[in-house]
Design a protein around this motif. Structure first.
Motif, PDB file in Angstrom:
ATOM      1  N   TYR B 103      37.603 -33.118 -37.009  1.00 43.05           N
ATOM      2  CA  TYR B 103      37.280 -32.016 -37.405  1.00 43.05           C
ATOM      3  C   TYR B 103      35.794 -30.905 -37.178  1.00 43.05           C
ATOM      4  O   TYR B 103      35.054 -32.023 -36.878  1.00 43.05           O
ATOM      5  N   GLU B 104      36.275 -29.601 -37.471  1.00 40.45           N
ATOM      6  CA  GLU B 104      34.905 -28.832 -37.265  1.00 40.45           C
ATOM      7  C   GLU B 104      33.571 -28.679 -37.858  1.00 40.45           C
ATOM      8  O   GLU B 104      32.696 -28.703 -37.307  1.00 40.45           O
ATOM      9  N   HIS B 105      33.670 -30.138 -39.183  1.00 39.15           N
ATOM     10  CA  HIS B 105      32.149 -30.397 -39.806  1.00 39.15           C
ATOM     11  C   HIS B 105      31.512 -31.814 -39.272  1.00 39.15           C
ATOM     12  O   HIS B 105      30.563 -32.047 -40.172  1.00 39.15           O
ATOM     13  N   SER B 108      28.598 -31.493 -38.048  1.00 38.46           N
ATOM     14  CA  SER B 108      27.271 -31.031 -38.567  1.00 38.46           C
ATOM     15  C   SER B 108      26.732 -31.929 -40.534  1.00 38.46           C
ATOM     16  O   SER B 108      26.150 -32.007 -41.098  1.00 38.46           O
ATOM     17  N   SER B 144      48.033 -39.032 -43.003  1.00 38.24           N
ATOM     18  CA  SER B 144      47.842 -39.698 -44.614  1.00 38.24           C
ATOM     19  C   SER B 144      46.309 -40.752 -43.936  1.00 38.24           C
ATOM     20  O   SER B 144      45.686 -40.409 -43.648  1.00 38.24           O
ATOM     21  N   LYS B 148      40.646 -44.763 -45.937  1.00 38.07           N
ATOM     22  CA  LYS B 148      39.768 -44.367 -46.678  1.00 38.07           C
ATOM     23  C   LYS B 148      39.985 -45.718 -47.897  1.00 38.07           C
ATOM     24  O   LYS B 148      40.432 -46.143 -48.396  1.00 38.07           O
ATOM     25  N   ASP B 207      31.779 -39.330 -48.742  1.00 37.68           N
ATOM     26  CA  ASP B 207      32.993 -39.639 -48.616  1.00 37.68           C
ATOM     27  C   ASP B 207      33.659 -37.419 -48.502  1.00 37.68           C
ATOM     28  O   ASP B 207      33.997 -37.142 -49.465  1.00 37.68           O
ATOM     29  N   GLU B 208      33.564 -37.609 -47.466  1.00 38.11           N
ATOM     30  CA  GLU B 208      34.378 -36.149 -46.872  1.00 38.11           C
ATOM     31  C   GLU B 208      35.113 -36.642 -45.272  1.00 38.11           C
ATOM     32  O   GLU B 208      34.892 -37.329 -44.167  1.00 38.11           O
ATOM     33  N   THR B 209      36.313 -35.923 -45.318  1.00 40.51           N
ATOM     34  CA  THR B 209      36.966 -36.067 -44.411  1.00 40.51           C
ATOM     35  C   THR B 209      36.628 -35.094 -43.295  1.00 40.51           C
ATOM     36  O   THR B 209      36.802 -34.008 -42.550  1.00 40.51           O
ATOM     37  N   GLU B 212      40.153 -37.583 -37.324  1.00 41.65           N
ATOM     38  CA  GLU B 212      41.437 -37.703 -36.979  1.00 41.65           C
ATOM     39  C   GLU B 212      41.868 -38.846 -36.134  1.00 41.65           C
ATOM     40  O   GLU B 212      41.418 -38.507 -34.452  1.00 41.65           O
TER      41      GLU B 212
END
Lengths: 289, 367
Positions: B103-105, B108, B144, B148, B207-209, B212
């Motif tokens: 994902y884009e972040h 960063s 899903s 996690k 704790d960030e998604t 994928e």
């Protein structure tokens, strides 16, 4: 490849430099950059973003003569894009791409969306597929028709603008794209999702901060209520008002329409507004477990 | 100037459409990696026109993007990782297989986490995205978060791989320079690498998604993991690879914690279950959870897909002289999910996928 020339319209409001830089940079990498007649950025906060916009343009690698910046009051997303479209079509561009500043185009996306739109004689509006998480609304896998188009990266041909007069400016932010899509369908044209024209746009929550999400959703819920008032779904309007109050403790007007005209019965018939699938406004193609 | 971030991407000729998506996810990062090393396991000496053209198309998007090739005889996935590892020059190192996306972040967020903390590596949450055929390609069907966890525990990690290869980044200045992937392994190679690393350097858990893990529900994006269409010889060979990999992993566990590693596993699992059980203090809630978990197991156990393959499983158990599997009793949601996941990743479940697709299609047609 087509020979159509298009404009790209970006509306900013206190946008972050990293996003805008990424957005402009992605335009500079387009395989069909020759088809881009102009990139117009409207700073919806009267010059507040001026420095950031200048830095982003300088870092993007785009030819400065291609980019134009206009500043003005915060008149809302739809009204700002209408202003940009008016400028663009007066100049003779054949279509206008509404692009979110937090989105980034795939290098082939303009080439592919133009090719697809050309194959449909530009009769309709053409949305790029969001990456990496596509919008859940349904898409016909053969015709690529979809019940409505998101305004995140949306190609609006000049003919469609003439027929619809662009976005309904009574929407401030959100759902103006759903409304425009339904009016496009009411005019007998179609909404398309161009799968091979991708745009990076991440709309999912990064963290599990549900409180933040709840507040962020308020303008969307309010806009959805306005959409329901306009397109005649009192039940959905009531549900949205209740949801707004539940999240914020504030009650919103029972009827948001004022002088906004309601669509005619024949428009309703052609547009087939869908209020039975909550804020997706369409059956969903994927589920979140 | 030394690049800040290097990404190693494993691929093979013929998988350009997957690789293209991976490269788009890299180029659309908010913090774009400066160095991208695409490592292709090839069987001939080339030329690899499509692969080279694709990489050429992305040349302007990165400071450096290179195609590295090797023609290792056999499964070269671990060789590819080590090749990338050796050539990487960035301070931060990440891996992205050609069929997954960030994902884009991703960078960063993870780079910021490592800059603010003193850890040698950091990992984040990964979504599992299932794609199914839609008549004219593939489209997303489900998302899903099976990987996690509520935090990082080395004991849990020792027995469970919940950190996919693209969910972590390494600060190479803080990691041992001799760290390499074990080429005896062609499964669990990333897991084994991380276990050895984690035994000395605890990670930072963000704790960030941010990424994928993409799978095609018909198994068509995996070169070796899909079992559909395999001959029995291929299936046996694949099983042998897994058995060998698990054996090596067990040896590594013993090296790390000692000869009591297997016993520790049992104790850890029991303790985990007791802790899960006790952490739900409300008895009514506990009973509700238990009911929910059992209902979940009952539902999948009584599904047509699982019932029609029962004779195969029973015959297998008789042949192996092992007890005939009975419907498990579960006591917590964790147990329930484990049973369901085990069934869903089984061969028997995969071969009945067409049945479920027909059912889904029928349901869709209903007004």
């Amino acid at each position: 490849m087509t020979t159509n020339s298009i404009s790209i319209g970006i509306v900013t409001y206190r946008t972050s430099l990293e996003y805008l830089k990424r957005c402009l940079r992605s335009i500079s990498f387009q395989s069909a950059l020759d088809s881009v007649g102009s990139v117009v950025i409207r700073d919806n906060d009267n010059g507040f973003d001026r420095e950031i916009i200048e830095q982003a343009i300088a870092a993007s690698g785009l030819d400065k003569s291609l980019v134009k910046v206009v500043e003005g009051d915060n008149i809302g997303f739809g009204a700002a894009q209408n202003e940009l479209m008016k400028l663009s079509f007066e100049k003779g561009e054949s279509a206008h791409l509404c692009l979110n500043p937090d989105a980034a185009l795939h290098p082939n996306s303009i080439e592919n969306v133009l090719e697809f739109a050309s194959s449909k004689k530009f009769l309709g509006i053409f949305e790029m597929e969001q990456f990496p998480v596509p919008h859940p609304k349904i898409v016909d896998p053969y015709t690529f028709e979809t019940p409505w188009c998101s305004g995140c990266s949306l190609l609006i041909p000049s003919g469609v603008y003439e027929a619809t007069k662009g976005f309904d400016e009574s929407f401030w932010l959100y759902c103006e794209d759903v409304d425009l899509s339904w009016r496009v369908k009411a005019e007998g044209m179609h909404c398309y999702l161009v799968k091979n024209a991708q745009v990076a746009h991440f709309v999912h929550s990064r963290s599990n901060d549900s409180k933040e999400d709840q507040l962020r959703a308020l303008p969307l819920i309010s806009a959805a209520k306005h959409l329901a008032d306009k397109w005649g779904s009192p039940r959905f309007s009531k549900d949205m008002a209740k949801e707004y109050e539940r999240r914020s403790g504030i009650s919103i007007d029972s009827d948001s329409l004022n002088n906004v005209p309601r669509p005619s019965p024949s428009s309703l018939l052609k547009a087939q507004p869908d209020f039975s699938h909550m804020l997706v406004f369409s059956p969903s193609t994927w589920i979140e477990e | 100037m030394r690049p800040n971030i290097t990404v190693v991407t494993r691929t093979q000729p013929g998988r350009e459409s997957f690789l293209e998506t991976a490269l788009f996810s890299l180029s659309s990062q908010l913090l774009v990696p400066e160095e991208v090393l695409v490592v292709a396991h090839v069987v001939s000496s080339g030329p690899f026109v499509e692969l080279e053209n694709l990489i050429g198309a992305y040349k302007t998007q990165f400071n450096s993007i290179q195609l590295l090739t090797h023609s290792f005889e056999g499964d070269g996935r671990t060789v590819s990782l080590n090749m990338g590892l050796e050539k990487a020059t960035g301070k931060y190192l990440a891996f992205l297989d050609d069929d997954d996306v960030f994902y884009e972040h991703h960078f960063s967020s993870l780079v910021q986490a490592l800059e603010k903390n003193d850890n040698a590596w950091a990992f984040s949450n990964v979504v599992r995205a299932g794609y199914g055929p839609d008549g004219n390609g593939y489209s997303l069907r489900e998302r899903s978060q099976p990987f996690k966890r509520s935090g990082y525990s080395f004991l849990d990690h020792l027995y469970e791989n919940f950190i996919p290869i693209h969910s972590f980044i390494l600060d190479r200045d803080k990691c041992p320079s001799e760290a390499r992937f074990n080429e005896n392994l062609v499964r669990h190679e990333d897991y084994e690498f991380l276990l050895r690393l984690a035994s000395k350097f605890p990670p930072y858990y963000l704790d960030e998604t941010t990424a994928e893990y993409r799978i095609r529900l018909d198994g068509s994006n995996s070169v070796l993991d899909g079992s559909s269409g395999m001959t029995s010889e291929e299936f046996m060979l694949k099983r042998e690879i897994w058995v060998k990999s698990n054996y090596i992993l067990d040896q590594v566990r013993k090296e790390i914690v000692g000869w009591w590693a297997p016993e520790l596993r049992e104790v850890t699992e029991k303790l985990g279950r007791v802790a899960d059980y006790l952490s739900t203090t409300d008895l009514t809630k506990r009973m509700e959870e238990q009911k929910k978990a059992q209902a979940m197991v009952d539902e999948i156990w009584s599904s047509t897909s699982w019932r029609i393959t029962a004779p195969i499983r029973i015959a297998g158990s008789i042949a192996k002289r092992s007890p005939i599997p009975k419907k498990p009793k579960v006591h917590s949601l964790k147990d329930g999910h484990e049973v369901v996941n085990e069934i869903k990743s089984s061969f028997a479940w995969k071969i009945t996928a067409p049945l479920r697709r027909v059912k889904d299609a029928k349901l869709k047609k209903q007004p």
